[in-house]
Motif scaffolding. Sequence first.
Motif, PDB file in Angstrom:
ATOM      1  N   MET A   1       0.848  -1.210   0.000  1.00  0.00           N
ATOM      2  CA  MET A   1       0.000   0.000   0.000  1.00  0.00           C
ATOM      3  C   MET A   1       0.870   1.241   0.000  1.00  0.00           C
ATOM      4  O   MET A   1       1.851   1.339   0.736  1.00  0.00           O
ATOM      5  CB  MET A   1      -0.912   0.003   1.238  1.00  0.00           C
ATOM      6  N   SER A   2       0.569   2.214  -0.853  1.00  0.00           N
ATOM      7  CA  SER A   2       1.369   3.429  -0.937  1.00  0.00           C
ATOM      8  C   SER A   2       1.144   4.293   0.293  1.00  0.00           C
ATOM      9  O   SER A   2       0.135   4.197   0.977  1.00  0.00           O
ATOM     10  CB  SER A   2       1.007   4.219  -2.200  1.00  0.00           C
ATOM     11  N   ARG A   3       2.115   5.148   0.568  1.00  0.00           N
ATOM     12  CA  ARG A   3       1.965   6.061   1.700  1.00  0.00           C
ATOM     13  C   ARG A   3       0.920   7.120   1.378  1.00  0.00           C
ATOM     14  O   ARG A   3       0.604   7.365   0.210  1.00  0.00           O
ATOM     15  CB  ARG A   3       3.304   6.709   2.032  1.00  0.00           C
ATOM     16  N   GLN A   4       0.377   7.766   2.403  1.00  0.00           N
ATOM     17  CA  GLN A   4      -0.624   8.811   2.227  1.00  0.00           C
ATOM     18  C   GLN A   4      -0.015  10.157   2.615  1.00  0.00           C
ATOM     19  O   GLN A   4       0.440  10.327   3.741  1.00  0.00           O
ATOM     20  CB  GLN A   4      -1.857   8.523   3.089  1.00  0.00           C
ATOM     21  N   ILE A   5       0.001  11.073   1.681  1.00  0.00           N
ATOM     22  CA  ILE A   5       0.557  12.406   1.925  1.00  0.00           C
ATOM     23  C   ILE A   5      -0.539  13.427   1.684  1.00  0.00           C
ATOM     24  O   ILE A   5      -1.039  13.577   0.564  1.00  0.00           O
ATOM     25  CB  ILE A   5       1.761  12.679   1.009  1.00  0.00           C
ATOM     26  N   LEU A   6      -0.946  14.123   2.741  1.00  0.00           N
ATOM     27  CA  LEU A   6      -1.958  15.167   2.626  1.00  0.00           C
ATOM     28  C   LEU A   6      -1.384  16.367   1.893  1.00  0.00           C
ATOM     29  O   LEU A   6      -0.162  16.514   1.771  1.00  0.00           O
ATOM     30  CB  LEU A   6      -2.436  15.590   4.013  1.00  0.00           C
ATOM     31  N   TYR A   7      -2.260  17.260   1.420  1.00  0.00           N
ATOM     32  CA  TYR A   7      -1.709  18.453   0.773  1.00  0.00           C
ATOM     33  C   TYR A   7      -1.377  19.522   1.798  1.00  0.00           C
ATOM     34  O   TYR A   7      -0.510  20.366   1.580  1.00  0.00           O
ATOM     35  CB  TYR A   7      -2.635  18.977  -0.335  1.00  0.00           C
ATOM     36  N   ALA A   8      -2.030  19.485   2.972  1.00  0.00           N
ATOM     37  CA  ALA A   8      -1.718  20.444   4.024  1.00  0.00           C
ATOM     38  C   ALA A   8      -2.320  19.972   5.335  1.00  0.00           C
ATOM     39  O   ALA A   8      -3.338  19.280   5.349  1.00  0.00           O
ATOM     40  CB  ALA A   8      -2.267  21.825   3.674  1.00  0.00           C
ATOM     41  N   LYS A   9      -1.676  20.339   6.435  1.00  0.00           N
ATOM     42  CA  LYS A   9      -2.237  20.135   7.767  1.00  0.00           C
ATOM     43  C   LYS A   9      -1.460  21.022   8.733  1.00  0.00           C
ATOM     44  O   LYS A   9      -0.315  21.390   8.464  1.00  0.00           O
ATOM     45  CB  LYS A   9      -2.188  18.672   8.191  1.00  0.00           C
ATOM     46  N   PRO A  10      -2.055  21.373   9.860  1.00  0.00           N
ATOM     47  CA  PRO A  10      -1.377  22.272  10.797  1.00  0.00           C
ATOM     48  C   PRO A  10      -0.345  21.549  11.652  1.00  0.00           C
ATOM     49  O   PRO A  10      -0.350  20.318  11.759  1.00  0.00           O
ATOM     50  CB  PRO A  10      -2.523  22.807  11.657  1.00  0.00           C
ATOM     51  N   SER A  11       0.516  22.330  12.270  1.00  0.00           N
ATOM     52  CA  SER A  11       1.480  21.821  13.233  1.00  0.00           C
ATOM     53  C   SER A  11       0.996  22.210  14.631  1.00  0.00           C
ATOM     54  O   SER A  11       0.947  23.397  14.965  1.00  0.00           O
ATOM     55  CB  SER A  11       2.870  22.412  12.982  1.00  0.00           C
ATOM     56  N   ILE A  12       0.618  21.223  15.433  1.00  0.00           N
ATOM     57  CA  ILE A  12       0.088  21.468  16.773  1.00  0.00           C
ATOM     58  C   ILE A  12       1.025  20.845  17.804  1.00  0.00           C
ATOM     59  O   ILE A  12       1.320  19.645  17.736  1.00  0.00           O
ATOM     60  CB  ILE A  12      -1.327  20.868  16.939  1.00  0.00           C
ATOM     61  N   THR A  13       1.502  21.682  18.739  1.00  0.00           N
ATOM     62  CA  THR A  13       2.403  21.218  19.781  1.00  0.00           C
ATOM     63  C   THR A  13       1.732  21.346  21.145  1.00  0.00           C
ATOM     64  O   THR A  13       0.585  21.786  21.252  1.00  0.00           O
ATOM     65  CB  THR A  13       3.698  22.041  19.770  1.00  0.00           C
ATOM     66  N   GLN A  14       2.465  20.995  22.177  1.00  0.00           N
ATOM     67  CA  GLN A  14       1.919  21.102  23.523  1.00  0.00           C
ATOM     68  C   GLN A  14       1.590  22.540  23.889  1.00  0.00           C
ATOM     69  O   GLN A  14       0.653  22.792  24.661  1.00  0.00           O
ATOM     70  CB  GLN A  14       2.909  20.515  24.541  1.00  0.00           C
ATOM     71  N   ARG A  15       2.316  23.499  23.315  1.00  0.00           N
ATOM     72  CA  ARG A  15       2.029  24.907  23.595  1.00  0.00           C
ATOM     73  C   ARG A  15       0.605  25.266  23.178  1.00  0.00           C
ATOM     74  O   ARG A  15      -0.145  25.889  23.939  1.00  0.00           O
ATOM     75  CB  ARG A  15       3.017  25.815  22.867  1.00  0.00           C
ATOM     76  N   GLU A  16       0.205  24.856  21.972  1.00  0.00           N
ATOM     77  CA  GLU A  16      -1.157  25.125  21.511  1.00  0.00           C
ATOM     78  C   GLU A  16      -2.188  24.457  22.424  1.00  0.00           C
ATOM     79  O   GLU A  16      -3.210  25.058  22.785  1.00  0.00           O
ATOM     80  CB  GLU A  16      -1.337  24.629  20.072  1.00  0.00           C
ATOM     81  N   ILE A  17      -1.921  23.218  22.791  1.00  0.00           N
ATOM     82  CA  ILE A  17      -2.853  22.478  23.650  1.00  0.00           C
ATOM     83  C   ILE A  17      -2.982  23.164  25.011  1.00  0.00           C
ATOM     84  O   ILE A  17      -4.088  23.324  25.543  1.00  0.00           O
ATOM     85  CB  ILE A  17      -2.379  21.022  23.806  1.00  0.00           C
ATOM     86  N   ASP A  18      -1.863  23.609  25.565  1.00  0.00           N
ATOM     87  CA  ASP A  18      -1.896  24.260  26.873  1.00  0.00           C
ATOM     88  C   ASP A  18      -2.672  25.577  26.827  1.00  0.00           C
ATOM     89  O   ASP A  18      -3.473  25.868  27.731  1.00  0.00           O
ATOM     90  CB  ASP A  18      -0.477  24.523  27.366  1.00  0.00           C
TER      91      ASP A  18
END
Length: 369
Positions: A1-18
């Motif tokens: 099965m080929s890998r799945q690569i989205l065209y875009a997604k955000p970068s969310i770290t613990q800072r955002e969650i906090d």
Amino acid sequence: MSRQILYAKPSITQREIDYVTDAIATGWGERCYDYLVRFRQAFAEYLGSQHVFPTASCTGALHLGLAALGVGPGDEVIVPDLTWIASVAPVTYVGATPVFVDALRDTWCIDPAAVEAAITPRTKAILVVHLYGNLVDLDAVLTIARRHGLPVIEDAAEALGSEYQGRKAGSIADLGVFSFHGTKTMTTGEGGALVTNRDDLAAAIAVLDAHGRNSKEKRAFWCERIGLKYKMSNLQAALGLAQVERLDELVGKRREVFGWYREALGDVPDLDWNPEPAGTINSFWMPTFILGQRWAHVDRDALLAAFQAAGIAARPAFYPLTSLPPFAADCHHPNSRELGTRGVNLPSYFDLLPEDIAYVADQVAEVLA
């Protein structure tokens, strides 16, 4: 099965969650706008702009800006043909007429000479779009606008972090707008911002942004005009603040990903990539190539279908708006037509790795071969 690569997604770290967790727990009552205030200040500092109005969407920011400029029925707004429909739809919200002009072939952005040729006594504003992170020739557009006494709106939804002669895109003209959709360089989920350095426009926007209430008015719930309600929520602003604090990192990764693509596909001839003219910095929100004449026999949509089969979520470039039903027109915009039918957007997001880029590049080379 080929890998799945989205065209875009955000970068969310613990800072955002906090930050978001804190906003949920404490951001009520007297603290209901705490993160909104902090976000506004941080974003203003990043841009070097005097006034920032966080909004629920970039579309709302444009509507708010056009209303503040007094654009209305009977007016015309000059706009690029090659852009996403959200850049132009708000012109219709205020009852004005969009006047479409062609793009430059080298920057993919609005042609200043075509702008000047389109000005009439009914022209009320000029709206330019920094497409895919590419920079409009702002010196030329602003010179034309000043000569005719017209305001300029910069749509920098796709160009957060791009710079024009040392100044951040979106902070240079009379008004600037940004998008924080989940596909953009930074995100608040949905969301946007309207910015200006003009005190008179800021005063008008502040009233409109508060349902028509003037902050100088002492009477509670007294509205001096019909306003708009596009204010960003405190929860969105908490996410946005964490992202603004990481913006140099987020923009830097976009530029790094673009560099990986150029290196991986450097041996493929006749692909025109996002430009970066002297005096500019391109944030390369969406790495894009235009298939040149060597590849005239290649069906762009077949190329995209091959990507999809390989698990790669590439996108076509935007259709010219005059080719879509809402704005259909028989006009001669050859550059917009060529770019819109021969352009391919490649995936770009923070978590992409060099091996992901190599995989995408292999698919491009295989199809073109």
